[in-house]
Design an enzyme around this catalytic site. Structure first.
Site, PDB file in Angstrom:
ATOM      1  N   ASP A 179       0.869  -1.173   0.000  1.00 14.51           N
ATOM      2  CA  ASP A 179       0.000   0.000   0.000  1.00 14.51           C
ATOM      3  C   ASP A 179       0.911   1.230   0.000  1.00 14.51           C
ATOM      4  O   ASP A 179       2.143   1.129   0.096  1.00 14.51           O
ATOM      5  CB  ASP A 179      -0.963  -0.007   1.199  1.00 14.51           C
ATOM      6  CG  ASP A 179      -2.186   0.881   0.918  1.00 14.51           C
ATOM      7  OD1 ASP A 179      -2.129   1.678  -0.039  1.00 14.51           O
ATOM      8  OD2 ASP A 179      -3.196   0.774   1.640  1.00 14.51           O
TER       9      ASP A 179
HETATM   10  C1  BGC Z   1      -5.026   3.275   0.243  1.00 14.56           C
HETATM   11  C2  BGC Z   1      -5.259   2.256  -0.836  1.00 14.56           C
HETATM   12  C3  BGC Z   1      -5.139   2.900  -2.192  1.00 14.56           C
HETATM   13  C4  BGC Z   1      -3.774   3.539  -2.303  1.00 14.56           C
HETATM   14  C5  BGC Z   1      -3.514   4.168  -3.647  1.00 14.56           C
HETATM   15  C6  BGC Z   1      -3.781   4.078   0.027  1.00 14.56           C
HETATM   16  O1  BGC Z   1      -3.708   5.150   0.891  1.00 14.56           O
HETATM   17  O2  BGC Z   1      -4.970   2.616   1.490  1.00 14.56           O
HETATM   18  O3  BGC Z   1      -6.520   1.679  -0.685  1.00 14.56           O
HETATM   19  O4  BGC Z   1      -5.348   1.941  -3.189  1.00 14.56           O
HETATM   20  O5  BGC Z   1      -3.686   4.537  -1.307  1.00 14.56           O
HETATM   21  O6  BGC Z   1      -4.244   5.290  -3.870  1.00 14.56           O
END
Ligand code: BGC
Length: 726
Positions: free
Chosen positions: A265
């Site tokens: 993530d």
């Molecule tokens: C979130 C994810 C997301 C990623 C990319 C993160 O902060 O937890 O769910 O896909 O950002 O935007």
């Protein structure tokens, strides 16, 4: 077998090029003029030109022009001509926005859910996008957590089925097909189980709980051939998921046979330093690659440290090669080596975004996702008795178009249909009066309430025949980094409902929210209540369809609504304790219960009313003599003069086992259309698989014995029969 040209490419790449291939950066690294909206902390990583020139993927670019510009410039500089992979969050629609996933879960409509994902993929693919960070399969039990809105709910089976449907919808059968996206299931694992519902907080679950409740939906995605899986921010057994070899190598790759790409993530590899399992970027990089993490999103441990780690012999180069191989294979599956621009189409947006077909699907799904929780016979509304029926709508969501919910792709509020506008299409402008329509402010800004204009509102609506109160929470109050401890409506909204009641007209409350809220304090003041979640672009039309009975409500709760925040977590598939509370008198003190509140929620999982009256009878259960399993059937009758859809739900309880089993588990459901007065026999096949569970040796086993089979309208109103299966 890997394709030869990919193996040749890997051979020709330097260590630095390979490490960069594992790195994902935002578009502004490639084109400084691009403005970006980031979903996590931004740091400038001080990368060299070469590192950027060889980075493997881009996060969050969703317009065809920028896409082509970046891809073009990149391919000119990259000496192997390996195209960039573009990924972004297309969660519940790109431009045509569907209900939030928590609401879609409650539709129990797998076909339409799949279609919504297919439409989202089609609308997104014209921007050049290849991968969507969806579906989110995290099981949720704690509405304090802002991200409950992104999950299909509290049940592992429903969650798994919805996740499968979304993967099918995005990916289709071939990623090269126009209009398809590779799906990335997230957040592996158990991101929804953070202590106290607090965002990014510690998760500590036993392996049994993990396997029983939290892992099945990710596994379902893997079985559906999902292309990628994203690790979560939290710990699993005291080790952050992003650097967790047990989770990524043992469970995901060995046990489940996942062959796709793993991705961290946002910044979560670097964050294992904060978690205190690595002292610096070098150790974080090592832990990541050893664990089997392929792509590092928005941090720079891999690109800056992996080459050195190989040279000093601390890690094996083949781990890097394996990760690069998987990424190049994904690029190949998407057809990028032949056509690096895939579906990017400058005029595509105009042709398909918000087209009639997509809006129609969004309206249908929104109508199936809203949940009718209370109805003292005031709904559906009818113009039959009064030609110039006048409706008054008060509250911050009366005229609001802020109903798309978080993670709404490129959706714009201006394209949404407000509640008042929806109703105006039926009653005309003069017969809709609105009041106290000030928009809610985000909690982040510190201003939590709407201006108290209750007096004026009550006065303005006094001549209306029906009163609607359109209340809720600001959409920015749910989603990532939006945990809350106070789940009631703001004081002025509660006051508004209370005083509208004084008009002695039917009051219908519609709640707009990304999570279950504490609605008990307003229940007595309303004659009907619809849980409207955030229903997306077609919200106003869909709710109008329901209010006037053009559509008969069929939505169910995908998550329990608590009486009070103090009950959380409260969910239907819990364990029975050694001192179960069985409705004894208050004097009998020593039972598992609260002394000031019921154990059960205000509204349970699976609950939702209809304008029809469905009656269940004649549950029969019999064993399958040939196989280990059973069959169950029930009669369901529509005892009303209105056609409608009912969601028939099958639950099973394993009465005695070697470990404690849930008091019931959803194992099947059917959405059935019954015309007025019609009766149907609905039957379910109960297979051995449905009766198995994980014991404490992590074996998925069947144990002969007695099972309780339950079929009914929701997780509490059920017909029950016991059966012995050997
Ligand atoms: C979130 C994810 C997301 C990623 C990319 C993160 O902060 O937890 O769910 O896909 O950002 O935007």
């Amino acid at each position: 077998m890997a394709k030869q040209f990919i193996l040749d490419l890997i051979k020709a790449m330097t260590l630095e090029e390979k490490a960069a291939q594992l790195t994902q950066l935002s578009p502004n690294y490639f084109d400084e003029k691009t403005s970006v909206t980031l979903t996590g902390p931004y740091r400038n990583f001080d990368l060299t030109k070469e590192m950027i020139q060889n980075a493997g993927s881009v996060l969050g670019c969703v317009d065809a022009e920028t896409y082509c510009k970046i891809q073009d410039a990149y391919l000119k500089k990259n000496r192997h001509h390996i195209p960039l992979l573009f990924m972004a969050d297309i969660i519940h629609g790109m431009k045509t926005i569907f209900p939030i996933p928590l609401a879609i879960g409650g539709s129990f409509d797998l076909k339409l859910c799949e279609e919504s994902a297919q439409i989202a993929a089609k609308e997104a693919s014209v921007t050049g996008l290849h991968v969507t960070f969806s579906p989110m399969a995290d099981l949720v039990r704690d509405p304090r957590w802002g991200r409950v809105m992104e999950s299909p709910g509290e049940d592992p089976y429903l969650n798994s089925e919805m996740t499968r449907a979304m993967v099918r919808g995005y990916q289709g059968k071939d990623l090269k097909e126009p209009g398809r996206l590779a799906a990335c299931v997230k957040h592996f694992a158990a991101y929804g189980a953070g202590d106290g519902g607090r965002e990014y907080n510690t998760v500590d679950l036993s392996r049994g709980m993990l396997k029983e409740y939290y892992l099945p939906a990710y596994r379902a995605a893997v079985e559906e051939n999902v292309a990628l899986i994203m690790t979560s921010f939290n710990t699993i057994e005291r080790v952050p998921s992003t650097g967790n070899p047990w989770l990524l190598r043992e469970v995901l790759r060995k046990e489940w046979g996942f062959r796709g790409v793993t991705i961290s993530d946002f910044n979560s590899l670097d964050e294992i330093i904060n978690h205190s399992i690595a002292t610096d970027s070098k150790e974080a990089a090592k832990k990541g690659i050893v664990s089997g993490l392929d792509i590092e999103m928005m941090s720079a441990c891999y690109v800056t440290c992996l080459p050195e780690l190989v040279r000093t012999g601390e890690i094996k180069e083949e781990w890097i090669d394996e990760a690069v191989l998987r990424i190049l294979e994904l690029k190949d599956q998407l057809g990028l080596f032949e056509n690096p621009y895939k579906d990017a189409d400058h005029s595509g947006a105009e042709r398909i975004w918000l087209c009639e077909k997509h809006r129609k699907a969004a309206r249908k799904l929104a109508g199936e996702s809203a949940v009718l929780l209370k109805n003292n016979n005031v709904l559906p509304l009818s113009k039959a008795n009064k030609k110039d029926l006048k409706i008054g709508i008060a509250g911050p969501f009366a005229e609001s178009k802020q109903v798309l919910g978080g993670w709404a792709g490129q959706g714009e509020n201006k394209d949404a249909i407000s509640l008042a506008d929806g109703i105006r299409t039926v009653l005309g402008n003069d017969n809709v009066v609105t009041a106290m329509t000030q928009e809610l402010q985000e909690r982040l800004t510190g201003f939590l309430d709407v201006k108290d204009e209750t007096k004026e509102a009550v006065k303005a609506l006094k001549d209306c025949d029906i009163i609607l109160a359109a209340v809720g929470e600001h959409p920015g109050d749910s989603g990532e980094a939006a945990s809350k401890t106070y789940l009631r409506l703001s004081k002025n909204q509660e006051k508004l409902i209370h005083e509208l009641k004084e008009l002695s007209k039917p009051v219908i409350v519609i709640v707009f929210a990304g999570r279950p809220m504490e609605i008990e304090p307003i229940l007595d003041d309303c004659d009907a209540l619809i849980y409207g979640w955030f229903l997306g672009t077609e919200m106003g039309n869909a709710l109008t369809d329901l209010l006037f009975g053009k559509v008969n409500p069929s939505g169910r709760l995908s998550i329990s609504i608590p009486h009070t925040v103090g009950q959380i977590p409260v969910y239907y598939n819990c364990f029975q304790t050694g001192r179960p509370y069985q409705g004894m008198s208050p004097q009998e003190r020593f039972a598992s219960r609260y002394i000031d509140c019921e154990n059960s929620p205000l509204y349970p999982f699976g609950y939702g009313l209809s304008y029809s009256n469905f009656v269940y009878s004649n549950l029969s259960v019999w064993t399958d003599p040939e196989k280990r399993g059973a069959r169950a059937s029930v009669l369901v009758k529509n005892c009303s003069d209105r056609d409608g859809t009912v969601v028939v739900q099958l639950y099973i309880r394993d009465i005695t086992a070697s470990v404690v089993r849930p008091v019931k588990e959803l194992k099947g459901f059917q959405r059935i259309w019954l015309t007025a007065g019609e009766q149907k026999e609905i039957s379910f096949k109960i297979t051995e698989e449905m009766l198995k569970y994980y014991n404490n040796k992590e074996e998925f086993i069947f144990e002969a014995g007695e099972f309780e089979i339950m079929i009914g309208d929701n997780s509490e109103q059920l017909l029950k029969e016991k059966i012995i299966i050997q």
